[in-house]
Design a protein around this motif. Structure first.
Motif, PDB file in Angstrom:
ATOM      1  N   SER A 328       0.868  -1.181   0.000  1.00  0.00           N
ATOM      2  CA  SER A 328       0.000   0.000   0.000  1.00  0.00           C
ATOM      3  C   SER A 328       0.901   1.225   0.000  1.00  0.00           C
ATOM      4  O   SER A 328       1.986   1.205   0.584  1.00  0.00           O
ATOM      5  N   TRP A 643      -5.895  -4.375  -8.922  1.00  0.00           N
ATOM      6  CA  TRP A 643      -5.147  -5.113  -7.899  1.00  0.00           C
ATOM      7  C   TRP A 643      -4.710  -6.470  -8.450  1.00  0.00           C
ATOM      8  O   TRP A 643      -3.564  -6.892  -8.305  1.00  0.00           O
TER       9      TRP A 643
ATOM     10  N   ARG B 135      -2.414   2.068  -5.645  1.00  0.00           N
ATOM     11  CA  ARG B 135      -2.719   0.671  -5.321  1.00  0.00           C
ATOM     12  C   ARG B 135      -4.221   0.414  -5.291  1.00  0.00           C
ATOM     13  O   ARG B 135      -4.657  -0.742  -5.351  1.00  0.00           O
TER      14      ARG B 135
END
Lengths: 731, 156
Positions: A328, A643, B135
C-alpha cells in the motif's frame, strides 16, 4: 429472522441531552446470546445532526460514506447531516476490526433498525407535545411534521424527549421501494479534502515536540541483535537517540530523513535464527510434494476421491502461486506518546483493539490508560490487521517516555519485513469417463496458514472445521460434482503470513478457475457452458443452493452473474484477430458473486517489469446483494481488477531468509499503461433483502480470467504466477 | 551551521538540515506540510511530487542543497495555480479517489501536463503517468478526470 430489535438496540445515556442508542452489530443473521453490550452508537445531537460512532476504519473502501447512507435512509434524516465518528477501543467498543469485506453486511441490519427506532421515538416525542396520535405525524428530512395543522419540529428539538421513549419492539422500517438514499450513487465524503491535501493519514499525524524513528531489523527472519555500535549514527545531524527494542535497533531523530541516515550508520552484528536458511524455490518444491497425497478433507461430495478409480482417464495439473506483499502506498507507521501512567496511540490500523492490548502488555497499563486513535488509512488490504508496526512504535515510545514518536517503515522495510500472502500449490485432478464426462474431482491445496498472531497448533491444522476456515475458494467451489474431495495441507514457513486482499481466496480461485478452463478444453466444451452445466443450469437434480461449513452457496446467483457476463461480453462471438477471451467466476466468502469476461492480446518487447499483455476489455457482473452505494460498487470492481493485474506481475521471493525485493522497482505493481481504459460493470441482484461485502470479492476471479485468455494465446496452459514474457511466448 | 532558504507555497523558510536531506522530509517533517506523501523514496511511485515553478519534481529525489533558493508548490498551495480548480473539480466529479493517498502526486503531474499540452493523447497521458502508482486502482478514472479537466480548461 425471529430476533427482535430490542436484542440489539438500547437507549443509552438518558439525560445527556442527546438521543443515544447503543447498537450491537454482528455477522448478518447471527445475533449474540450474551448480555446486551453495544459495539456501536447512534447519537442524534440537539442540533439535529446524527453521528454513528463505530469501529470501521476508512481505507478507501467507502465505509464513511455507505454507513451514513443506511442510517439516514431509515432515520429519514438529511443525509449530509449524518456522519461517522471513528471509535476508539474501550469498555464500550470491544470489537472494532475492519476486514473480510464485512463492514456493510454486519452493520446494515442494526443501523437501519437503529434509524427506524430513533425515528419512531422522535415521532412519539413530537406527538406527545402536540397531543396528537403518532400515526397522524410524518417525518421528512430531519423533521417531524403534523400535516393537518402544519406544525413541525426539527429532530434536534425533540431529542431530549425522544430519549425518554422506550425503544419500539418493531418500528416500521422504510418501504424499500421508497428509498431515496440507499441504492443511489453518492460521492465519497472526503473527496474534496483529498484533492486539497487536507486528508490526514496515519503518517501525517503531528504532535507537539514529536520525533521520528526507523528500526533496523534482522535481515533474515528470526535473527537477533548480538551487539551494535551507534557511535556514527549518533553523529548524524538530527539524531537524538538510539534505542534497543525487541525486533532490533531504533534510531530516533528530529525528522525521518535523519532517522534513516542514522540507521544506515549503525553497525549491528546479527545472529541468524532458524529462518535464515529459508528459500522460496525450495519451499515451492516442498509445497508441491505436500500435494502428492491428499491433506485434511474439507469437503467431500458423494464418494469423494474413491470415485476416481472409475475414471477412464484423468486430467491432472499443478498450480503455483507466489508470496506477495501488500505494498500500500502509505507504508505502515504508528505514532505513540508514553507517559508515566498513560499512553496514547495514533495508528492507521484495521485492528485497534489488538493495538490497545499490545500497549497494555508492553507498558503494564490498564485499558483505561491506553487511548488508541484510529487514523485514515492510505490503503489497508489486510496489512494493517497486523500489529507489528504498532508494537515496535510502542516499544520505541516507551524508551522515549514523555516524547511523542512516529515510527515509520520505509518502503524497503515494508516489502522485506511485513507479512505476506502465503505461497501455495494446488493440485487439481479431474476423472473422466470414456465419454469425457466428469466422474470425480479433487482439489488439494498446500500452503502456510496465518502465523502472525498465534501460529496454529498441530491439532488445529489437523481439524477439518478449523482448516476449512482457511480454504476459501476450495471447499466453497460453487460447482456440482458427481464426486469430489477437497483437501488442505498446512506447510510451515518462517515468513510472517497474514491477511491480504481477499484473504485465503486468490490462489485457490486462480487454480480452480484455470483448471475448469483446462477441463473444458479437454472435454471440448465451451468454458462458460461447462460452468453453467456444473452450476445446474441444465440439470434440475442439482440443488440450487447448498451449505458447507458456515457458508451458504447459491448456485442460481452464480448462474445469473455468469449469464450476465456472457451476454454483455458477447461471449459466443469470436475474439477480434490477435486477441483471446477469458472467463472466470467465484462466490466469495461473504456470499458475493462475481464473474469476468476479458479480451486480451500479447504485448511483445516489454521489459521484465511490465505485463507482457494488454487487457482490452473487461466485463464484470457482480451480485453483492442489496447495493447501498452503486458508485462504491463500481469503484471496488475497478480496484479489484487493477489489484489483480499487479498480482499477475509481481512476487516476493526469498533467499537465505531474506526477501529479494525491496521497492516498487523490483516489486512492480500495475501502472496506467498496463490497465484497461474502462471496466464495464453490471450489477445484478440488487433487489436482495440484505447486502454482502465487496472490498475483496472483485479481486479473485479476474486473475484466472486473464490467465485463461493468455493460455489460449500462448497455446499452452499457464499454471504459475507471475506471468512472464517467456510464459506466453507463442507455441 | 548554515541554513538553507527554500520557498514553499510562497512562504520563505530557512531550514537547518544536512544538504543531502531529501526535500520530501523537509516539507513533511520540518515544515509540517503533510499533503506531500512518502511512498518509495526512490522516485518510482510519484506520491511525493511537488511543483518547482511549474515543473513536477520528485521531492524524494531532490536534496535540500538542490532546492536552495527555489520556489515550490505543494498540494496545500495548489489551489493558487491557474487551472488548478479544473483539475480538483474533475477529480471530485469523476470520483477518482479511493484511499486518496497517492492523488496529490497525480494531480500536480496532470496539472503540469495540461499546461504543456492542453489536450493530451491517451499515449501521452500514459507516458506521463506511468511512474505514478495507485494501489487502489484509480487509473481509469484518472484518465476520465484528465479529459474532463482538459475540456473545462479549454472552455475558459
Amino acid at each position: 429472522m425471529s430476533t427482535t430489535r430490542r436484542e440489539f438496540i438500547r437507549v443509552m445515556a438518558a439525560g445527556s441531552g442527546a438521543l443515544v442508542l447503543g447498537v450491537r452489530f454482528c455477522r448478518a443473521g447471527r445475533f449474540p446470546t450474551e448480555d446486551f453490550r453495544p459495539n456501536a452508537w447512534v447519537r442524534i445531537e440537539p442540533d439535529g445532526t446524527a453521528v454513528i460512532q463505530l469501529g470501521k476504519t476508512e481505507m478507501g473502501q467507502g465505509v464513511q460514506t455507505s454507513l451514513p447512507m443506511i442510517l439516514a435512509e431509515e432515520l429519514d434524516a438529511d443525509y449530509t447531516t449524518v456522519r461517522v465518528e471513528q471509535a476508539s477501543p474501550g469498555p464500550d467498543f470491544l470489537e472494532l476490526g475492519t476486514g473480510g469485506s464485512t463492514s456493510v453486511m454486519t452493520t446494515w441490519e442494526p443501523l437501519r433498525h437503529a434509524g427506524a427506532a430513533a425515528r419512531a421515538m422522535l415521532v412519539a416525542a413530537a406527538a406527545e407535545r402536540w397531543e396528537v396520535s403518532p400515526d397522524s405525524c410524518r417525518t421528512s428530512q430531519g423533521a417531524v411534521e403534523h400535516p393537518s395543522t402544519g406544525r413541525r419540529f426539527g429532530y434536534g428539538e425533540l431529542v431530549a424527549d425522544a430519549a425518554r421513549q422506550s425503544v419500539p419492539e418493531s418500528p416500521p422500517t422504510e418501504d424499500r421501494s421508497r428509498n431515496t438514499i440507499v441504492g443511489t450513487a453518492r460521492k465519497r465524503r472526503n473527496a474534496a479534502d483529498i484533492v486539497r491535501g487536507r486528508a490526514i493519514y496515519g503518517i501525517d499525524v503531528r504532535q507537539p515536540g514529536m520525533l521520528y524513528a526507523v528500526v533496523a531489523r534482522s535481515p533474515a527472519f528470526g535473527g537477533e541483535v548480538v551487539s551494535f555500535d551507534d557511535t556514527r549514527a549518533k553523529q548524524v545531524r538530527g539524531v537524538r537517540e538510539v534505542v534497543r527494542i525487541t525486533r532490533g535497533v531504533a534510531v530516533v531523530a528530529e525528522h525521518t530523513a535523519a532517522a534513516i541516515k542514522g540507521r544506515d550508520a549503525l553497525r549491528i552484528e546479527w545472529k541468524d535464527g532458524p529462518g535464515a536458511s529459508f528459500d522460496s524455490d525450495t519451499h515451492r518444491v516442498t509445497l508441491e510434494q505436500a500435494t502428492e497425497t491428499p491433506g485434511v478433507t474439507i469437503r467431500k461430495d458423494g464418494e469423494g476421491r474413491a470415485a476416481m478409480k472409475r475414471a477412464a482417464q484423468t486430467l491432472e495439473a499443478v498450480y503455483h502461486y507466489p508470496f506477495v506483499a501488500h505494498a500500500s502506498v502509505e507504508p505502515v507507521n504508528c505514532t505513540v506518546l508514553v507517559e508515566d501512567d498513560r499512553c496514547e496511540v495514533w495508528s492507521p490500523t484495521q485492528t485497534p483493539n489488538t493495538v490497545q492490548r499490545v500497549a497494555m502488555a508492553v507498558l503494564q497499563l490498564p485499558d483505561t490508560a491506553v487511548r488508541v486513535n484510529v487514523q485514515l488509512l492510505g490503503g489497508g488490504f489486510g496489512r494493517r490487521l497486523n500489529y507489528d508496526f504498532d508494537w515496535e512504535a510502542i516499544e520505541v515510545a516507551k524508551a522515549m517516555k514523555g516524547t511523542p514518536v512516529q515510527t515509520v517503515w520505509t518502503r524497503e522495510d515494508d516489502l522485506r519485513f511485513g507479512h505476506f500472502q502465503a505461497a501455495s500449490t494446488h493440485r487439481l485432478i479431474a476423472g473422466l469417463d470414456t465419454a469425457n464426462r466428469l466422474v470425480a474431482f479433487e482439489h488439494r491445496k498446500a500452503t502456510t496458514p496465518h502465523n502472525i498472531y498465534r501460529p496454529p497448533t498441530p491439532e488445529q491444522t489437523a481439524d477439518p472445521d478449523t482448516v476449512r476456515g482457511w480454504a476459501w475458494g476450495v471447499y466453497d467451489s460453487p460447482y456440482a460434482f458427481p464426486a469430489a474431495e477437497m483437501t488442505y495441507a498446512a506447510v510451515d514457513a518462517p515468513t510472517p503470513i497474514g491477511p491480504w486482499r481477499a484473504v485465503f481466496s486468490p490462489s485457490s480461485v486462480f487454480a480452480r478457475e484455470c483448471f475448469i478452463d483446462e477441463l473444458a478444453q479437454t472435454c471440448d466444451r465451451d468454458p462458460v457452458e461447462l460452468r453453467l452445466d456444473m452450476l445446474g443450469a441444465n440439470d434440475a437434480s442439482i440443488p440450487s443452493t447448498f451449505e458447507i461449513g458456515e457458508d451458504l452457496v447459491e448456485r442460481q446467483r452464480m448462474r445469473r452473474v455468469v449469464e450476465t457476463v456472457a451476454r454483455e461480453a458477447r461471449w459466443s462471438d469470436p475474439a477480434p484477430a490477435g486477441r483471446a477471451k477469458g472467463f472466470a467466476c467465484n462466490v466469495f466468502h461473504t456470499g458475493t458473486y462475481v464473474a469476468y469476461a476479458v479480451e486480451v492480446s500479447l504485448r511483445q518487447g516489454q521489459p521484465l517489469s511490465k505485463l507482457p499483455f494488454t487487457v482490452h476489455r473487461v466485463v464484470c457482473a457482480v451480485d453483492c446483494g442489496l447495493v447501498i452505494n452503486p458508485a462504491g460498487v463500481r469503484q471496488q470492481v475497478e480496484s479489484g481488477v487493477i489489484w489483480a493485474l499487479s498480482n499477475l506481475k509481481s512476487e516476493i521471493t526469498f533467499h537465505a531468509g531474506r526477501a529479494r525485493q525491496s521497492n516498487y522497482s523490483d516489486f512492480p505493481v500495475a501502472v496506467m499503461d498496463e490497465t484497461p481504459l474502462e471496466v464495464e460493470t453490471h450489477i445484478v441482484g440488487a433487489e436482495a433483502a440484505a447486502p454482502n461485502g465487496l472490498g475483496e470479492p472483485t479481486v479473485c476471479p479476474f486473475t484466472p480470467a486473464v490467465v485463461n485468455a493468455l493460455s489460449r494465446l500462448a497455446g499452452k496452459r499457464i499454471r504459475s504466477l507471475p506471468v512472464r514474457a517467456a510464459d506466453v511466448s507463442s507455441r | 551551521m548554515s541554513s538553507t532558504e527554500i520557498i514553499v507555497n510562497g512562504v520563505h523558510h530557512l531550514v537547518d538540515a544536512d544538504d543531502d536531506t531529501p526535500l520530501l522530509w523537509v516539507i513533511r517533517d520540518i515544515l509540517g506540510l503533510t499533503g506531500t506523501k512518502y511512498g518509495c523514496g526512490e522516485g518510482s511511485c510519484g506520491a511525493c511530487t511537488v511543483l518547482e515553478a511549474d515543473e513536477p519534481v520528485r521531492s524524494c529525489q531532490t536534496n535540500l542543497s538542490e532546492a536552495a533558493g527555489l520556489s515550490y508548490t505543494t498540494i496545500e498551495g495548489f489551489a493558487e495555480k491557474p487551472g488548478a480548480d479544473a483539475c480538483q473539480s474533475a477529480w471530485v466529479e469523476e470520483e477518482v479517489s479511493q484511499c486518496g493517498y497517492c492523488q496529490a502526486g497525480f494531480l500536480l503531474e496532470v496539472w503540469a501536463l495540461l499546461g504543456r499540452k492542453p489536450e493530451p493523447t491517451d499515449d501521452l497521458v500514459e507516458k506521463t503517468l506511468n511512474d505514478h502508482i495507485c494501489r487502489c486502482g484509480t487509473y481509469p478514472r484518472i484518465r476520465r478526470a484528465i479529459r474532463r479537466a482538459a475540456s473545462s480548461r479549454g472552455g475558459k
